[in-house]
Each structure stands twice: as C-alpha cells, then as structure tokens.
Design a protein around this motif. Structure first.
Motif, mmCIF file in Angstrom:
data_model
loop_
_atom_site.group_PDB
_atom_site.id
_atom_site.type_symbol
_atom_site.label_atom_id
_atom_site.label_comp_id
_atom_site.label_asym_id
_atom_site.label_seq_id
_atom_site.Cartn_x
_atom_site.Cartn_y
_atom_site.Cartn_z
ATOM 1 N N CYS A 145 0.898 -1.190 0.084
ATOM 2 C CA CYS A 145 0.052 0.008 -0.156
ATOM 3 C C CYS A 145 0.950 1.295 0.114
ATOM 4 C CB CYS A 145 -0.999 -0.007 1.168
ATOM 5 S SG CYS A 145 -1.970 -1.239 1.155
ATOM 6 N N CYS A 146 0.370 2.255 -0.610
ATOM 7 C CA CYS A 146 1.150 3.482 -0.862
ATOM 8 C C CYS A 146 0.674 4.673 0.015
ATOM 9 C CB CYS A 146 1.039 4.039 -2.350
ATOM 10 S SG CYS A 146 -0.701 4.264 -2.877
ATOM 11 N N PHE A 147 1.131 5.784 0.194
ATOM 12 C CA PHE A 147 0.621 6.983 0.766
ATOM 13 C C PHE A 147 1.100 8.273 0.144
ATOM 14 C CE2 PHE A 147 4.874 5.554 2.640
ATOM 15 C CZ PHE A 147 5.694 6.524 2.562
ATOM 16 N N ASP A 148 1.842 8.113 -0.963
ATOM 17 C CA ASP A 148 1.983 9.387 -1.646
ATOM 18 C C ASP A 148 2.420 9.039 -3.158
ATOM 19 O OD1 ASP A 148 4.589 8.732 -1.521
ATOM 20 O OD2 ASP A 148 5.062 10.247 -0.290
ATOM 21 N N PHE A 165 5.395 -4.730 -8.805
ATOM 22 C CA PHE A 165 3.937 -5.046 -8.204
ATOM 23 C C PHE A 165 2.938 -4.701 -9.039
ATOM 24 C CE2 PHE A 165 6.848 -5.031 -4.348
ATOM 25 C CZ PHE A 165 6.538 -6.291 -3.890
ATOM 26 N N PRO A 166 1.723 -5.588 -9.367
ATOM 27 C CA PRO A 166 0.786 -5.247 -10.369
ATOM 28 C C PRO A 166 -0.339 -4.136 -10.036
ATOM 29 C CG PRO A 166 0.408 -7.215 -9.120
ATOM 30 C CD PRO A 166 1.596 -6.922 -8.563
ATOM 31 N N LEU A 167 -0.347 -3.962 -8.708
ATOM 32 C CA LEU A 167 -1.508 -2.898 -8.148
ATOM 33 C C LEU A 167 -0.836 -2.426 -6.710
ATOM 34 C CD1 LEU A 167 -4.470 -4.833 -6.913
ATOM 35 C CD2 LEU A 167 -2.178 -5.899 -6.888
ATOM 36 N N THR A 168 -1.734 -1.264 -6.335
ATOM 37 C CA THR A 168 -1.560 -0.877 -4.970
ATOM 38 C C THR A 168 -2.641 -0.381 -4.583
ATOM 39 O OG1 THR A 168 -0.209 0.892 -3.649
ATOM 40 C CG2 THR A 168 -0.655 1.409 -5.913
ATOM 41 N N ALA A 196 -2.210 5.375 6.197
ATOM 42 C CA ALA A 196 -0.659 5.977 5.644
ATOM 43 C C ALA A 196 -1.037 7.287 5.238
ATOM 44 C CB ALA A 196 -0.180 5.011 4.918
ATOM 45 N N VAL A 197 -1.903 7.620 4.579
ATOM 46 C CA VAL A 197 -2.311 9.090 4.110
ATOM 47 C C VAL A 197 -2.544 10.098 5.053
ATOM 48 C CG1 VAL A 197 -3.542 10.573 2.562
ATOM 49 C CG2 VAL A 197 -3.131 8.316 1.836
ATOM 50 N N LEU A 199 5.282 0.086 3.906
ATOM 51 C CA LEU A 199 6.268 0.990 3.401
ATOM 52 C C LEU A 199 6.446 2.189 4.441
ATOM 53 C CD1 LEU A 199 5.574 1.198 -0.491
ATOM 54 C CD2 LEU A 199 7.402 -0.077 0.822
ATOM 55 N N LEU A 200 5.166 2.578 4.746
ATOM 56 C CA LEU A 200 5.156 3.653 6.030
ATOM 57 C C LEU A 200 6.174 3.249 7.032
ATOM 58 C CD1 LEU A 200 4.306 6.682 6.627
ATOM 59 C CD2 LEU A 200 2.127 5.613 7.802
ATOM 60 N N SER A 201 5.983 2.169 7.645
ATOM 61 C CA SER A 201 6.754 1.995 8.795
ATOM 62 C C SER A 201 8.259 1.993 8.379
ATOM 63 C CB SER A 201 6.399 0.360 9.278
ATOM 64 O OG SER A 201 5.085 0.586 9.793
#
Length: 283
Positions: free
Chosen positions: A22-25, A37-40, A46-47, A237-239
């Motif tokens: 998972c992403c945040f930005d 990776f094929p998706l997020t 996280a945002v 990822l955030l951690s």
C-alpha cells in the motif's frame, strides 16, 4: 488500456495471488510500480499519517484524500484502489464518493461498515452500523459502479471486532450478493477464522497483513492456499520509511552523513529529471 477499472478486473480474472503493497503518496506508489507489483492501495491510515501526522480516526477529509489520490494515480500506470472509508454519509454521499474517486483515476474504492468517524480496524473498533445501513452503503457503491462510475467495489466489514465472526460472515455474504467485486473481512483473529471466511463466502477475498496487528501474518503462498486472492500490506512502506528517516536523523545528530540511502542520481531518475530534460530538448 486506459481504463483503470478494466486493468484491475483483468488482474483479478487471472486468478493469481496479487501481492499489494500500500502507498501513501505518489513517490511510494511509483516505487511499488518500479518494484514490479501489479497494483497498489492508497491506505487511509498511511495518508492521514504522512499528510497530516494525525491518526486514522476520520480526521482527514474526503477532499484531502482525493487530492492525494489524484497525485498517486497520475504518477503510475498500475491500478490503484482508494480507501473510501464509510462513504462519507448516506447512500447519496456514497455514490458521490465513488464518482469522485473515479474522476481521480482510481481503479477501485473500498467502502466499510463502521460508524462515522471510523478508525483503523486494528486499533479497537467500537461500533459498526446495523445490517440495513451496511447494505445500503454497499448497494449505493455498486449502483454507482454500474451507472458508469467504473471503479470496482471493495466491500469491507469491521463487524468481527464488535459483533463476532458469524455476523461478519453474514455481512460478507450479503455484500457478495449485492455484487461487490472484492470482499474484505477486517481483523480475523487466527488462521481458522481466515479459513472460514474463504471457505464459506464466495468471491474474491482480500487479506490485510498489518505487522503487529490483530491478524496473523502469513506468507502469500499460504494465503492463496486458504483461498485469498489479494494480500495487502497497509503500513509496511510507511513503517520502513519512518524507521529509515529516524536512522538518518540519528546519524545527522551525531555529526555524520547517513550512508544507508540512495544516491542523488537515483533520486533524479526516480522523479523524472532525465525525461523532463529530454522533453525540453524537443522544443
């Protein structure tokens, strides 16, 4: 193919286990894409943390989430699923939320059954809405999808933490019957509960692998054997980023330049300086 929802549906139709950091930005989303990776998934926790330094307790607005989401979706070509929280109101609000997320470029939207304000499912959920309201939310989201908004619907229940596993499974069945594309039972307590979910409920199921959370961390291969189709890593990822930044700050405080970092050239390439300069040369 320029349709984000269609790209996501193609991935799901393959039947492979989809590992989804998972992403945040925009930068974290691009790193996920470059790693293959094929998706997020744009994580609300996280945002809220990265944009506002605030907890995931409904303090971030839908406008702020959409602003972050547009930047993320513009930065990558892989499908992005967005955290739509509770839909931000009644069924009309849910439909507008799905429409807005579609306009931002999301391939999917997650809608959940917590009361407003919601909170992270691993930090002590206290309340969910009743069955009728939960069904209205998901029906409104599915109707928005079918009316042309497009994004696939991830239907989430937090009922396990409040009302028990049987109620959570009932809601998952109901959401599947309504036509939700992906089903997400948050915070099962053990592998046996995860197996019950995958065995008893039809459709594509998503696992949530939050380190030090309520649900046991299992390898993707094991999750696939249980019956999951997607495994999300909401805060990995955030951690890791927080850990790395604290480590770098400790080095700076000690009067040293941190050595555990990418070089300047890598950063330039990551954000597209070379492509920018090449574009300018054309003019």
């Amino acid at each position: 193919m320029n349709d984000p929802a269609a790209r996501l549906r193609m991935l799901l139709d393959r039947g492979d286990m989809l590992v989804m950091p998972c992403c945040f930005d925009a930068l974290s989303a691009r790193l996920i894409e470059q790693a293959g990776f094929p998706l997020t998934f744009m994580s609300g926790f996280a945002v809220s943390a990265s944009r506002l330094a605030l907890p995931d307790t409904g303090l971030i607005s839908v406008t702020e989430m959409l602003d972050q989401g547009r930047a993320i979706c513009d930065a990558v070509r892989i499908p992005v699923i967005g955290d739509g929280d509770t839909g931000h109101g009644n069924p009309a609000n849910v439909r507008r939320t799905v429409d807005q997320y579609a306009g931002a470029g999301f391939a999917g939207v997650m809608i959940e059954d917590q009361v407003t304000p919601k909170r992270c499912g691993h930090t002590g959920v206290k309340e969910v809405v009743d069955r009728e309201e939960a069904i209205r939310r998901v029906r409104a989201a599915v109707d928005a999808r079918d009316a042309g908004a497009g994004p696939l619907i991830v239907a989430r229940t937090d009922a396990r933490s409040v009302l028990g596993l049987d109620e959570a499974l009932w809601r998952m069945h109901a959401f599947a019957d309504l036509g939700a594309d992906i089903l997400f039972l948050e915070a099962p307590r053990d592998e046996a509960e995860m197996c019950r979910f995958c065995t008893e409920v039809p459709g594509i199921k998503m696992a949530n692998m939050l380190e030090e959370g309520i649900t046991p961390i299992l390898p993707p291969a094991v999750l696939a054997q249980i019956g999951y189709g997607i495994t999300a890593y909401p805060l990995t990822l955030l951690s890791a980023a927080v850990f790395a930044m604290r480590e770098a700050l400790a080095e700076l405080a000690a009067g040293r330049t941190p050595q555990r970092r990418v070089d300047f050239r890598t950063l330039r390439e990551l954000v597209g300086f070379d492509a920018y300069d090449d574009l300018l040369k054309r003019y």
